[in-house]
Design an enzyme around this catalytic site. Structure first.
Site, PDB file in Angstrom:
ATOM      1  N   THR A  78     -42.075  -3.928 -39.082  1.00 20.95           N
ATOM      2  CA  THR A  78     -41.785  -2.621 -38.481  1.00 20.95           C
ATOM      3  C   THR A  78     -40.440  -2.082 -38.931  1.00 20.95           C
ATOM      4  OG1 THR A  78     -43.136  -3.126 -36.546  1.00 20.95           O
ATOM      5  CG2 THR A  78     -41.499  -1.392 -36.303  1.00 20.95           C
ATOM      6  N   LEU A 162     -43.395  -1.476 -27.560  1.00 19.17           N
ATOM      7  CA  LEU A 162     -43.004  -2.802 -27.078  1.00 19.17           C
ATOM      8  C   LEU A 162     -42.289  -2.720 -25.741  1.00 19.17           C
ATOM      9  CD1 LEU A 162     -41.813  -4.334 -30.458  1.00 19.17           C
ATOM     10  CD2 LEU A 162     -43.949  -4.791 -29.249  1.00 19.17           C
ATOM     11  N   THR A 236     -35.017  -9.436 -28.395  1.00 22.90           N
ATOM     12  CA  THR A 236     -36.129  -9.789 -29.278  1.00 22.90           C
ATOM     13  C   THR A 236     -36.396  -8.657 -30.262  1.00 22.90           C
ATOM     14  OG1 THR A 236     -37.697  -8.948 -27.622  1.00 22.90           O
ATOM     15  CG2 THR A 236     -37.248 -11.312 -27.599  1.00 22.90           C
ATOM     16  N   ALA A 237     -35.417  -7.759 -30.413  1.00 18.66           N
ATOM     17  CA  ALA A 237     -35.613  -6.563 -31.233  1.00 18.66           C
ATOM     18  C   ALA A 237     -35.075  -6.760 -32.642  1.00 18.66           C
ATOM     19  CB  ALA A 237     -34.955  -5.359 -30.559  1.00 18.66           C
ATOM     20  N   ARG A 238     -33.778  -6.564 -32.823  1.00 20.60           N
ATOM     21  CA  ARG A 238     -33.169  -6.659 -34.137  1.00 20.60           C
ATOM     22  C   ARG A 238     -31.810  -7.318 -34.030  1.00 20.60           C
ATOM     23  NH1 ARG A 238     -36.284  -6.160 -38.262  1.00 20.60           N
ATOM     24  NH2 ARG A 238     -34.718  -5.157 -39.575  1.00 20.60           N
ATOM     25  N   ASP A 262     -33.862 -13.897 -30.032  1.00 22.48           N
ATOM     26  CA  ASP A 262     -34.812 -14.311 -31.061  1.00 22.48           C
ATOM     27  C   ASP A 262     -34.401 -13.812 -32.435  1.00 22.48           C
ATOM     28  OD1 ASP A 262     -37.447 -15.478 -31.836  1.00 22.48           O
ATOM     29  OD2 ASP A 262     -37.910 -13.386 -32.351  1.00 22.48           O
ATOM     30  N   GLU A 267     -30.164 -13.688 -41.224  1.00 21.63           N
ATOM     31  CA  GLU A 267     -31.270 -14.635 -41.070  1.00 21.63           C
ATOM     32  C   GLU A 267     -31.748 -15.112 -42.440  1.00 21.63           C
ATOM     33  OE1 GLU A 267     -33.073 -12.634 -36.965  1.00 21.63           O
ATOM     34  OE2 GLU A 267     -34.034 -12.243 -38.883  1.00 21.63           O
ATOM     35  N   HIS A 288     -36.511 -16.187 -34.719  1.00 23.95           N
ATOM     36  CA  HIS A 288     -37.233 -14.964 -35.074  1.00 23.95           C
ATOM     37  C   HIS A 288     -38.746 -15.203 -35.093  1.00 23.95           C
ATOM     38  CE1 HIS A 288     -36.549 -10.869 -37.215  1.00 23.95           C
ATOM     39  NE2 HIS A 288     -37.685 -10.853 -36.513  1.00 23.95           N
ATOM     40  N   ALA A 290     -40.688 -14.273 -32.136  1.00 25.07           N
ATOM     41  CA  ALA A 290     -41.315 -13.508 -31.063  1.00 25.07           C
ATOM     42  C   ALA A 290     -42.524 -12.720 -31.556  1.00 25.07           C
ATOM     43  CB  ALA A 290     -40.300 -12.565 -30.418  1.00 25.07           C
ATOM     44  N   TRP A 291     -42.485 -12.289 -32.815  1.00 31.40           N
ATOM     45  CA  TRP A 291     -43.545 -11.447 -33.378  1.00 31.40           C
ATOM     46  C   TRP A 291     -44.709 -12.256 -33.941  1.00 31.40           C
ATOM     47  CZ3 TRP A 291     -44.905 -11.737 -38.634  1.00 31.40           C
ATOM     48  CH2 TRP A 291     -44.107 -12.603 -39.395  1.00 31.40           C
TER      49      TRP A 291
END
Length: 321
Positions: A78, A162, A236-238, A262, A267, A288, A290-291
């Site tokens: 996304t 979300l 849990t976004a960015r 997350d 990263e 990372h 969560a998705w």
């Protein structure tokens, strides 16, 4: 011999653990398990790629300048901050992204973090490992305050697909849901509030915003100091929405009650990242994921090919540039 019209290069195929169907048009397909930023230009240029697929490999103006054949970038995620969108617009390169594929997995992960912290799961697990329950004089072990979600205030920064899914779960738990969002929010059971009120009154602040120049380091030392001392911060976004050194300092000082993350700014993170050094029962970091439920990744993979096929058919979808 018919020469395929399009040449597709997937720069980081291992970023999606799912079945990827072949696009339904003539093409050459090249994929790499992973690609460093300094390898992207050569791999796309040597293949004369007309379509590039990337999840986290950045494509900046200096790279795009040297790819005259490139016509489309299909982002298999996304977030599009890895792409120089202005440069793409100037060069007529279409950029598409993935939308609304994680509306179950990411909210579930958000609440996994919230519940683990509010129920003190990490703290009590550490106590058991240290033998405290085994030596207790009664049937149960106290020592860490457990708080219900029911009746507490959940503050959401951002209210896209979300954020709305997180709000729905919060209401099911009996939480009061408040939202800070640039556009008006009219959903029943949700109250729109100012940024100041959200920070100062929420028991849990959960971030659901994109990363851009306006949101980078949205939460720093001043914002953390304004939160309740018992409040949780969930991201849990960015990575980059939160000043991570400031968060580490606040957790050590007890400025806030805890945090569940997350995502990080870099990263994979370097070994000396300030949050990796924390060994606190009120901080939970996941890599990372969560998705990344099995179901969500397959939806993403299918939508990725849908986006490419739609563009080739002359009806582009999920276009960001």
């Amino acid at each position: 011999m018919t020469i395929p019209q399009h040449r597709i290069v997937f720069l980081d195929r291992d970023s999606i653990v799912a079945n990827l169907r072949p696009p339904a048009f003539a093409h050459d397909w090249t994929e790499y398990r992973a690609t460093r930023a300094d390898q992207a230009l050569a791999r796309l240029r040597d293949a004369r790629a007309t379509i590039a697929i990337t999840n986290k490999v950045p494509l900046r103006a200096a790279t795009l300048d040297r790819l005259p054949d490139l016509q489309m970038i299909a982002v298999s995620a996304t977030g599009t901050d890895i792409i120089d969108l202005a440069a793409c617009r100037a060069r007529g390169i279409t950029v598409s992204n993935i939308r609304n594929y994680a509306v179950h997995t990411l909210p579930e992960h958000t609440f996994a973090l919230i519940l683990a912290l509010r129920r003190q799961l990490l703290a009590y697990r550490a106590d058991i490992e240290a033998g405290l329950w085994q030596r207790a004089e009664q049937f149960c072990l106290f020592g860490h305050p457990v708080r219900d979600l029911a009746g507490s205030r959940l503050g959401l920064a951002g209210y896209g697909a979300l954020g709305k899914s997180v709000a729905a779960i919060g209401r099911a738990f009996g939480m009061e849901v408040v939202v800070y969002n640039r556009s008006p929010v009219v959903d029943a059971g949700v109250t729109q509030v100012s940024w100041d009120e959200l920070l100062e009154t929420s028991d849990i602040v959960s971030l659901h915003l994109p990363l851009n120049d306006q949101t980078r380091n949205l939460i720093g030392p001043a914002e953390l100091a304004r939160m309740q001392r018992s409040a949780l911060l969930i991201n849990t976004a960015r990575g980059g929405l939160v000043d991570e050194q400031a968060l580490a300092d606040a957790l050590r000082a007890g400025t806030i009650g805890g945090a569940g993350f997350d995502v990080l700014t870099q990263e994979p993170p370097p070994a000396d990242h300030p949050l990796l050094a924390l060994r606190l029962p009120n901080f939970l970091l996941t890599p990372h994921t969560a998705w990344a439920s099995t179901q969500a990744m397959q939806v993403l993979a299918d939508q990725l090919i849908d986006n490419i096929e739609a563009w080739v058919a002359g009806a582009p979808r999920n276009v960001v540039a």
